[in-house]
Design a protein around this motif. Structure first.
Motif, PDB file in Angstrom:
ATOM      1  N   MET A 104       8.697   3.793  -3.617  1.00 50.11           N
ATOM      2  CA  MET A 104       6.843   4.795  -3.513  1.00 50.11           C
ATOM      3  C   MET A 104       6.097   3.827  -2.220  1.00 50.11           C
ATOM      4  N   SER A 105       7.146   3.289  -0.839  1.00 44.91           N
ATOM      5  CA  SER A 105       6.909   2.496  -0.201  1.00 44.91           C
ATOM      6  C   SER A 105       6.225   3.283   1.009  1.00 44.91           C
ATOM      7  N   ASN A 106       6.040   4.323   0.886  1.00 38.76           N
ATOM      8  CA  ASN A 106       5.019   5.026   1.178  1.00 38.76           C
ATOM      9  C   ASN A 106       3.576   5.559   1.391  1.00 38.76           C
ATOM     10  N   LYS A 107       3.327   4.850  -0.047  1.00 39.86           N
ATOM     11  CA  LYS A 107       2.061   5.094  -0.911  1.00 39.86           C
ATOM     12  C   LYS A 107       1.547   3.576  -0.499  1.00 39.86           C
ATOM     13  N   LYS A 108       0.278   3.742  -0.967  1.00 40.49           N
ATOM     14  CA  LYS A 108      -0.708   2.649  -1.108  1.00 40.49           C
ATOM     15  C   LYS A 108      -0.771   2.374  -2.580  1.00 40.49           C
ATOM     16  N   LEU A 109       0.077   1.055  -2.899  1.00 43.72           N
ATOM     17  CA  LEU A 109      -0.279   0.976  -4.505  1.00 43.72           C
ATOM     18  C   LEU A 109      -1.608   0.114  -4.536  1.00 43.72           C
ATOM     19  N   HIS A 110      -2.221  -0.353  -6.202  1.00 44.63           N
ATOM     20  CA  HIS A 110      -3.241  -0.521  -7.101  1.00 44.63           C
ATOM     21  C   HIS A 110      -3.269  -2.118  -6.554  1.00 44.63           C
ATOM     22  N   PRO A 111      -3.672  -2.702  -6.398  1.00 44.94           N
ATOM     23  CA  PRO A 111      -3.442  -4.523  -6.604  1.00 44.94           C
ATOM     24  C   PRO A 111      -2.861  -4.520  -7.928  1.00 44.94           C
ATOM     25  N   ALA A 112      -3.422  -4.043  -8.663  1.00 42.68           N
ATOM     26  CA  ALA A 112      -2.708  -4.336 -10.026  1.00 42.68           C
ATOM     27  C   ALA A 112      -0.988  -4.272 -10.308  1.00 42.68           C
ATOM     28  N   THR A 113      -1.109  -2.999  -9.471  1.00 43.75           N
ATOM     29  CA  THR A 113      -0.232  -2.532  -9.648  1.00 43.75           C
ATOM     30  C   THR A 113       0.876  -3.126  -8.917  1.00 43.75           C
ATOM     31  N   LEU A 114       0.703  -4.098  -8.128  1.00 37.87           N
ATOM     32  CA  LEU A 114       1.831  -4.732  -6.905  1.00 37.87           C
ATOM     33  C   LEU A 114       1.556  -6.481  -7.527  1.00 37.87           C
ATOM     34  N   ALA A 115       0.592  -6.307  -8.136  1.00 41.91           N
ATOM     35  CA  ALA A 115       0.586  -8.127  -9.232  1.00 41.91           C
ATOM     36  C   ALA A 115       1.696  -7.538 -10.121  1.00 41.91           C
TER      37      ALA A 115
END
Length: 392
Positions: free
Chosen positions: A1-12
């Motif tokens: 999913m490197s091309n998709k902007k992930l939500h901060p909650a997902t990044l955490a």
């Protein structure tokens, strides 16, 4: 999913170091003081900063780097560096970037330990300071000098929950070319991201909400890459290193930060609403109560009010002592941001080293109580405060 902007909650939850050959799902612990090299040339190049490599855990460690990287992502910052405690983060941001002859412009309302560093220790190194009222923006600008190098503030402030307009101060800092340094400990990046309002640096005591269970000490500074690099070089040589184990705990804690802060905020708002008109309290303060003096600022820059509620007992110091001693569920401890609810008396604990006149100047009265609202069933929290107020 490197091309998709992930939500901060997902990044955490998902951001972590690259898997080793063991293919572990959870990041491993790197409990080592130093790191080995395949050749003397590799070792020389690492010390010369010609290649990126771990050398010594005082300089860098994979667990520490992972935690700092996650925090930079959550705060929308370019880079980050983690240290041994929140006060180390505060102090290193000052001493790495300020020198003799520089001037620090600082909010008068701040944590007691920070107040001590600013008013007692910075002057020993020839660094001047001016304290200004939280919400008098005109006084902030009039206090700027030709040698003003940094603006530092907390919002919400500890313990009085004053709110400072981050955007207004950001515009002021940009206008005068001053480093803008924000302690975001009380809000966390779940509720507020100061970089969006112009902050150059964002500081956290990771010991608090980021850990969330009162287990380990830690601190982190994130912000502009060049400023973080200067802080890194200073810390690399002065030694306020965060342990790999604490870093691993904190990195795992960030996976639940979003859901925890939501529950803390819901519980705290319920507590604040319940006691807002209590006959034994002079006032109750919480950022998302319409009665808060800076309620409109809270709505502008925060997503929820956070987990801290403060109030003043009508009976002053003696009532405060009786109230604290009567609590049965809430813990008496100087920490905050725990899964367990905590009551503290700032005037005699966290701000006891601040002169009484200075305490009163920022609203720290003898009857002020700070409640860090935990994750327990909110009815039980309210019941314990109620019965303690009856005995106060």
């Amino acid at each position: 999913m490197s091309n998709k902007k992930l939500h901060p909650a997902t990044l955490a939850v998902r951001a972590q170091m690259e898997r080793s050959a063991q293919m572990e799902h959870s990041a491993p612990l790197y409990l080592t003081s130093s790191f080995a090299f395949n050749s003397s040339e590799d070792m020389r190049a690492a010390f010369a900063d010609e290649i990126e490599a771990n050398i010594y855990s005082r300089y860098s460690n994979p667990n520490v780097d992972e935690f700092a990287h996650k925090m930079a992502l959550l705060e929308k910052a370019e880079a980050g560096f983690a240290v041994a405690s929140g006060m180390a983060a505060v102090s290193m941001s000052f001493f790495a970037l300020l020198k003799a002859g520089d001037h620090l412009l600082c909010c008068r309302s701040m944590f007691g330990g920070t107040n001590t560093v600013v008013t007692k220790f910075l002057p020993r190194f020839g660094i001047e300071y001016t304290l200004v009222s939280a919400n008098d923006i005109a006084s902030w600008e009039s206090a700027i000098r030709p040698n003003t190098k940094m603006i530092y503030l907390e919002t919400p402030t500890n313990p009085q929950l004053e709110l400072i307009d981050l955007e207004a101060i950001g515009l002021l800092a940009r206008k005068h070319g001053i480093i803008y340094n924000v302690d975001n400990c009380f809000a966390t990046p779940v509720l507020q991201t100061p970089v969006d309002f112009g902050a150059d640096l964002v500081i956290h005591s990771a010991t608090k909400w980021l850990d969330g269970q009162g287990r380990v000490l830690g601190g982190v500074v994130v912000g502009k890459k060049e400023l973080i690099h200067d802080i890194y070089l200073f810390c690399r040589n002065t030694g306020p290193a965060l342990s790999p184990f604490n870093s691993w705990v904190l990195s795992k804690s960030l996976e639940t930060l979003d859901v925890r802060i939501q529950r803390h905020s819901e519980n705290a708002l319920a507590v604040a609403r319940h006691f807002e008109n209590h006959p034994k309290l002079k006032w109750v303060k919480y950022p998302f109560l319409p009665s808060h003096p800076q309620y409109e600022i809270a709505l502008k820059q925060m997503k929820a009010g956070g987990g801290i509620v403060c109030f003043e007992l009508s009976g002053g110091l003696e009532s405060g002592r009786r109230f604290m001693d009567a609590l049965e569920l809430l813990s008496l401890t100087p920490n905050l941001g725990d899964s367990r609810s905590i009551a503290s008396h700032p005037a005699s604990t966290t701000h006891s080293k601040v002169p009484p006149a200075d305490q009163l100047a920022v609203g720290i009265t003898p009857g002020l109580i700070r409640i860090s609202v935990g994750l327990e069933y909110v009815g039980d929290i309210i019941d314990d405060i109620e019965q303690a107020l009856e005995k106060a």
